[in-house]
Scaffold this active site. Structure first.
Site, short mmCIF file in Angstrom:
data_model
loop_
_atom_site.label_atom_id
_atom_site.label_comp_id
_atom_site.label_asym_id
_atom_site.label_seq_id
_atom_site.Cartn_x
_atom_site.Cartn_y
_atom_site.Cartn_z
N ASP A 266 -5.09 9.63 9.85
CA ASP A 266 -3.69 9.26 9.99
C ASP A 266 -3.11 9.85 11.27
O ASP A 266 -3.35 11.02 11.60
CB ASP A 266 -2.87 9.75 8.78
CG ASP A 266 -3.21 8.96 7.53
OD1 ASP A 266 -3.14 7.73 7.60
OD2 ASP A 266 -3.55 9.58 6.51
N GLU B 267 0.85 -1.18 0.00
CA GLU B 267 0.00 0.00 0.00
C GLU B 267 0.89 1.24 0.00
O GLU B 267 1.77 1.38 0.85
CB GLU B 267 -0.89 -0.03 1.24
CG GLU B 267 -1.81 1.15 1.39
CD GLU B 267 -2.55 1.14 2.73
OE1 GLU B 267 -3.10 2.19 3.09
OE2 GLU B 267 -2.55 0.10 3.42
#
Length: 267
Positions: free
Chosen positions: A60, A49
């Protein structure tokens, strides 16, 4: 059948679990991103990824946010990232998917983005800010191209909404282990196993768990419940040390770390 589908089918036949490592494109450099992908593929990653840096990252944690900021400070653009991925994918033994904001896809145009991504050998995308209620057009474009659209389900997603997300997902399902942001943790919620068991009763798609997974102990806890694990912050943190260590040493450390997770998954 997409490249992601084929990767998971091969694992099923071997009775193995998937390791999906995450790297931030361009942190600390695109050269190191390419080297990390090659190393992780060589070590046995199922899918790699690649995070496309974005100024407003979704969910995040501090490690990945900081890596996005560093990459953006270098003015790294999507074309340069895809060019770098395209240099690696012909010899990579596993498919690559991007973690990308829909704002970037929309700015380029969904069809143009897919043209660019597929020309670079990218096999799918994780689009965390694409609401299932607004995803029909992009879902259909991806299906027409056999491009995996990997959707996220969280612990707070209702069962009704989760079913709708499952209907639009291809490749695998990204189950978010915690209601929060990415990052390394010392322990994981015990409800994960129960939630993933329910998801597996609703779909034939592989279920991979991400957010907070950084230790072999986490993998031991989860491997019987899921089809694979996604590991990001622990890898990104190691790669950012390439600014103060020799590149070859850092890449070796990332590969050795991946080995510990694969041993926990399939040892």
């Amino acid at each position: 059948m997409s490249a992601v589908d084929r990767a998971f089918e091969a694992l099923r036949q071997q009775n193995k679990k998937a390791l999906v490592p995450f790297v931030t494109a361009g942190d600390p450099s695109l050269e190191i991103t390419a080297a990390a992908l090659q190393e992780l593929g060589k070590r046995g990653a199922t899918v790699c990824e690649v995070g496309i840096p974005y100024s407003d990252p979704i969910a995040d944690g501090p490690v990945i946010q900081a890596s996005y900021t560093r990459a953006l400070d270098k003015k790294i653009k999507l074309k340069s990232i895809l060019d770098t991925i395209g240099q690696v994918t012909p010899s990579l033994p596993c498919p690559v998917v991007t973690m990308i904001s829909y704002a970037i896809i929309h700015r380029h145009g969904p069809e143009k983005y897919l043209d660019m991504a597929q020309a670079a050998g990218v096999s799918g995308a994780i689009v965390p800010d694409l609401l299932v209620e607004e995803s029909d057009k992009f879902v259909q474009l991806c299906k027409q191209r056999d491009f995996s659209l990997i959707q996220l389900i969280t612990p707070t997603t209702s069962k009704e909404r989760a079913k709708r997300i499952l209907e639009t997902s291809t490749g695998f399902v990204y189950y978010v282990s915690v209601a929060g942001i990415t990052g390394e943790r010392t322990e994981l919620p015990p409800t994960i196993v129960e939630n993933v068991k329910w998801l597996k009763s609703q779909t034939d798609l592989p279920i991979c768990i991400g957010f907070g997974i950084s230790k072999p102990e986490h993998v031991h806890l989860l491997k019987e419940a899921c089809d694979g694990v996604i590991v990001g912050s622990a890898i990104v943190r190691r790669l950012c040390e390439a600014g103060s260590k020799p590149q070859a040493e850092v890449i070796q450390e990332v590969g050795d770390y991946a080995d510990t997770l694969l041993d926990a998954l399939n040892g």
